[in-house]
Design an enzyme around this catalytic site. Structure first.
Site, mmCIF file in Angstrom:
data_model
loop_
_atom_site.group_PDB
_atom_site.id
_atom_site.type_symbol
_atom_site.label_atom_id
_atom_site.label_comp_id
_atom_site.label_asym_id
_atom_site.label_seq_id
_atom_site.Cartn_x
_atom_site.Cartn_y
_atom_site.Cartn_z
ATOM 1 N N LEU A 104 -11.004 7.145 0.856
ATOM 2 C CA LEU A 104 -11.067 5.846 0.154
ATOM 3 C C LEU A 104 -9.827 5.608 -0.724
ATOM 4 O O LEU A 104 -9.607 6.332 -1.693
ATOM 5 C CB LEU A 104 -12.325 5.839 -0.727
ATOM 6 C CG LEU A 104 -12.678 4.531 -1.403
ATOM 7 C CD1 LEU A 104 -13.288 3.552 -0.420
ATOM 8 C CD2 LEU A 104 -13.650 4.787 -2.560
ATOM 9 N N GLU A 145 -4.188 -2.940 0.342
ATOM 10 C CA GLU A 145 -4.619 -4.191 0.997
ATOM 11 C C GLU A 145 -5.458 -3.902 2.246
ATOM 12 O O GLU A 145 -5.814 -4.811 2.996
ATOM 13 C CB GLU A 145 -3.402 -5.039 1.346
ATOM 14 C CG GLU A 145 -2.710 -5.553 0.104
ATOM 15 C CD GLU A 145 -1.439 -6.338 0.387
ATOM 16 O OE1 GLU A 145 -1.277 -6.835 1.520
ATOM 17 O OE2 GLU A 145 -0.613 -6.432 -0.534
ATOM 18 N N TYR A 170 -11.588 2.272 15.023
ATOM 19 C CA TYR A 170 -10.642 2.686 13.977
ATOM 20 C C TYR A 170 -10.636 4.215 13.870
ATOM 21 O O TYR A 170 -9.568 4.847 13.898
ATOM 22 C CB TYR A 170 -11.009 2.050 12.627
ATOM 23 C CG TYR A 170 -10.072 2.509 11.527
ATOM 24 C CD1 TYR A 170 -8.736 2.144 11.545
ATOM 25 C CD2 TYR A 170 -10.519 3.341 10.495
ATOM 26 C CE1 TYR A 170 -7.855 2.588 10.557
ATOM 27 C CE2 TYR A 170 -9.661 3.779 9.505
ATOM 28 C CZ TYR A 170 -8.326 3.404 9.540
ATOM 29 O OH TYR A 170 -7.459 3.853 8.565
ATOM 30 N N ASN A 206 3.319 5.020 9.075
ATOM 31 C CA ASN A 206 2.258 4.603 8.163
ATOM 32 C C ASN A 206 1.625 3.266 8.560
ATOM 33 O O ASN A 206 0.456 3.018 8.250
ATOM 34 C CB ASN A 206 2.871 4.508 6.753
ATOM 35 C CG ASN A 206 2.035 3.707 5.794
ATOM 36 O OD1 ASN A 206 1.013 4.185 5.301
ATOM 37 N ND2 ASN A 206 2.452 2.469 5.515
ATOM 38 N N GLY A 251 0.781 -1.240 0.000
ATOM 39 C CA GLY A 251 0.000 0.000 0.000
ATOM 40 C C GLY A 251 0.812 1.290 0.000
ATOM 41 O O GLY A 251 1.787 1.434 -0.751
ATOM 42 N N LYS A 302 -7.607 7.096 14.708
ATOM 43 C CA LYS A 302 -7.111 8.067 13.729
ATOM 44 C C LYS A 302 -7.351 9.506 14.198
ATOM 45 O O LYS A 302 -6.612 10.414 13.835
ATOM 46 C CB LYS A 302 -7.743 7.795 12.360
ATOM 47 C CG LYS A 302 -7.282 6.474 11.749
ATOM 48 C CD LYS A 302 -5.767 6.405 11.583
ATOM 49 C CE LYS A 302 -5.302 5.184 10.808
ATOM 50 N NZ LYS A 302 -3.842 5.147 10.592
HETATM 51 P P1 NDP Z 1 -2.100 -1.878 3.642
HETATM 52 O O1 NDP Z 1 -2.824 -2.960 4.377
HETATM 53 O O2 NDP Z 1 -1.840 -2.070 2.195
HETATM 54 O O3 NDP Z 1 -0.709 -1.582 4.375
HETATM 55 C C1 NDP Z 1 -0.601 -1.554 5.760
HETATM 56 C C2 NDP Z 1 0.851 -1.701 6.163
HETATM 57 O O4 NDP Z 1 0.943 -1.654 7.595
HETATM 58 C C3 NDP Z 1 1.444 -3.023 5.722
HETATM 59 O O5 NDP Z 1 2.725 -2.799 5.207
HETATM 60 C C4 NDP Z 1 1.547 -3.836 7.016
HETATM 61 O O6 NDP Z 1 2.691 -4.663 6.973
HETATM 62 C C5 NDP Z 1 1.760 -2.709 8.032
HETATM 63 N N1 NDP Z 1 1.413 -3.121 9.384
HETATM 64 C C6 NDP Z 1 0.186 -3.446 9.884
HETATM 65 N N2 NDP Z 1 0.301 -3.818 11.162
HETATM 66 C C7 NDP Z 1 1.618 -3.711 11.493
HETATM 67 C C8 NDP Z 1 2.378 -3.971 12.667
HETATM 68 N N3 NDP Z 1 1.785 -4.396 13.798
HETATM 69 N N4 NDP Z 1 3.705 -3.754 12.649
HETATM 70 C C9 NDP Z 1 4.304 -3.313 11.517
HETATM 71 N N5 NDP Z 1 3.652 -3.069 10.375
HETATM 72 C C10 NDP Z 1 2.330 -3.277 10.358
HETATM 73 O O7 NDP Z 1 -2.941 -0.564 3.892
HETATM 74 P P2 NDP Z 1 -2.655 0.988 3.529
HETATM 75 O O8 NDP Z 1 -1.414 1.157 2.768
HETATM 76 O O9 NDP Z 1 -3.899 1.513 2.964
HETATM 77 O O10 NDP Z 1 -2.512 1.570 5.003
HETATM 78 C C11 NDP Z 1 -1.457 2.418 5.403
HETATM 79 C C12 NDP Z 1 -1.984 3.395 6.417
HETATM 80 O O11 NDP Z 1 -2.957 4.228 5.803
HETATM 81 C C13 NDP Z 1 -2.682 2.763 7.619
HETATM 82 O O12 NDP Z 1 -2.314 3.470 8.780
HETATM 83 C C14 NDP Z 1 -4.165 2.970 7.321
HETATM 84 O O13 NDP Z 1 -4.938 3.030 8.492
HETATM 85 C C15 NDP Z 1 -4.100 4.303 6.608
HETATM 86 N N6 NDP Z 1 -5.234 4.632 5.757
HETATM 87 C C16 NDP Z 1 -5.635 3.817 4.745
HETATM 88 C C17 NDP Z 1 -6.700 4.174 3.933
HETATM 89 C C18 NDP Z 1 -7.227 3.282 2.874
HETATM 90 O O14 NDP Z 1 -8.418 3.450 2.510
HETATM 91 N N7 NDP Z 1 -6.436 2.392 2.301
HETATM 92 C C19 NDP Z 1 -7.349 5.467 4.088
HETATM 93 C C20 NDP Z 1 -6.869 6.236 5.211
HETATM 94 C C21 NDP Z 1 -5.828 5.829 5.975
HETATM 95 P P3 NDP Z 1 2.815 -6.146 7.550
HETATM 96 O O15 NDP Z 1 1.457 -6.780 7.489
HETATM 97 O O16 NDP Z 1 3.825 -6.787 6.641
HETATM 98 O O17 NDP Z 1 3.339 -5.964 8.933
HETATM 99 C C1 8X3 Z 2 -9.555 4.365 5.743
HETATM 100 C C2 8X3 Z 2 -10.662 5.195 5.246
HETATM 101 O O1 8X3 Z 2 -13.161 5.428 5.244
HETATM 102 O O2 8X3 Z 2 -12.258 3.236 4.782
HETATM 103 O O3 8X3 Z 2 -8.896 5.010 6.753
HETATM 104 O O4 8X3 Z 2 -12.205 4.113 7.020
HETATM 105 S S1 8X3 Z 2 -12.128 4.454 5.594
#
Ligand code: NDP
Ligand code: 8X3
Length: 255
Positions: free
Chosen positions: A185, A189, A153, A87, A17, A157
């Site tokens: 959005l 993953e 969640y 992140n 991501g 945030k």
């Molecule tokens: P992904 O699931 O694609 O990536 C999440 C990453 O976080 C992975 O690399 C995972 O790695 C890592 N991770 C999760 N738990 C742990 C842990 N305990 N220790 C270390 N690493 C961890 O999602 P996104 O890229 O979308 O998410 C990135 C950030 O963006 C998050 O904080 C999410 O809440 C936020 N976000 C996402 C949105 C969305 O709609 N996608 C919107 C708003 C915010 P691994 O499993 O290998 O440890």
């Molecule tokens: C992820 C955005 O709206 O899916 O942080 O919760 S939402």
């Protein structure tokens, strides 16, 4: 402009991501990278694809002593971190609070709040001492706008946003920058994790939309961090054009 070639960038959650896309964006620009996540194989593969020095760390950000150990054991040529991208994070479930699994709540709090704090605490003092550093925290629109099932969640945030603003205040008078980015959005993953591997449910979240991509986020993070050193983006909210802030929900009794 802050020269990315002179930056050492520490990215948590770099195995997919936003984190992976950011690693690629900074890698193309010539930054030195420290990539952390639990999935070692993903990090190793990414390392082979990047044209810059990369130090990988298999790390669960919920493990406070592992975070401290990994940071104090950084190889000397990676030890001066200029940019921390907090992140790593996740959502688990969309059940209403009264039906939610407490274990899911704990994992979200431990990762999204405590993990972010451990990484920040481990690196901040040295940034202040060197008068050089930037911390970018990934929040979410879920921290501002409530939605059904967003309960904990969204709460985690909201913490990220408010902690970032408070951190920024504490650091006034230093050169350290702090930014909170709140995406909406985005197709990564994230939903697959939220729905515990249910690909159909996860895909359904994005059906008929054009969501933000990891690459979009990588570009935004790169822009924020390469602005001139006297410019601090405090907070930024990013949604795809197909999304907008929510309204109120009113339950009406049948008449
Ligand atoms: P992904 O699931 O694609 O990536 C999440 C990453 O976080 C992975 O690399 C995972 O790695 C890592 N991770 C999760 N738990 C742990 C842990 N305990 N220790 C270390 N690493 C961890 O999602 P996104 O890229 O979308 O998410 C990135 C950030 O963006 C998050 O904080 C999410 O809440 C936020 N976000 C996402 C949105 C969305 O709609 N996608 C919107 C708003 C915010 P691994 O499993 O290998 O440890
Ligand atoms: C992820 C955005 O709206 O899916 O942080 O919760 S939402």
């Amino acid at each position: 402009m802050t020269d990315p070639k002179n930056m050492t960038v520490f990215i948590t959650g770099a195995s997919s991501g936003f984190g992976e896309a950011s690693a690629r964006r900074f890698g193309v620009a010539g930054s030195k990278l420290i990539l952390a996540a639990r999935r070692t194989d993903r990090l190793q593969k990414l390392k082979t694809e990047l044209p810059v020095p990369v130090h990988t760390i298999t790390l669960d950000v919920r493990d406070r002593s592992a975070v401290d150990t990994a940071i104090s054991a950084l190889p000397s040529d990676f030890s001066q971190v200029d940019l921390l991208i907090n992140n790593a994070g996740l959502a688990l479930g969309t059940e209403p609070a009264q039906e939610a699994d407490l274990e899911n709540w704990e994992i979200m709090v431990d990762t999204n709040i405590k993990g972010l704090l451990y990484c920040t605490h481990a690196l901040l003092k040295d940034m202040v001492k060197r008068e050089r550093g930037h911390i970018i925290n990934i929040g979410s629109v879920a921290g501002t706008y409530p939605y059904p099932g967003g309960n904990v969640y969204g709460g985690t945030k909201a913490f990220v946003r408010q902690f970032s603003l408070n951190l920024r205040l504490d650091l006034v008078g230093t050169s350290i920058r702090v930014t909170d980015i709140d995406p909406g959005l985005a197709e990564t993953e994230f939903s697959l994790v939220r729905f515990k591997g249910d690909a159909k449910k996860a895909t359904g979240v994005y059906t008929g939309t054009q969501p933000i991509t990891g690459e979009d986020m990588g570009e935004i993070i790169f822009w924020i961090s390469t602005l001139p050193p006297h410019v601090n983006i405090n907070q930024i909210e990013v949604m795809p054009v197909c999304q907008a802030g929510g309204g109120f929900t009113i339950h009406r009794n049948p008449t």
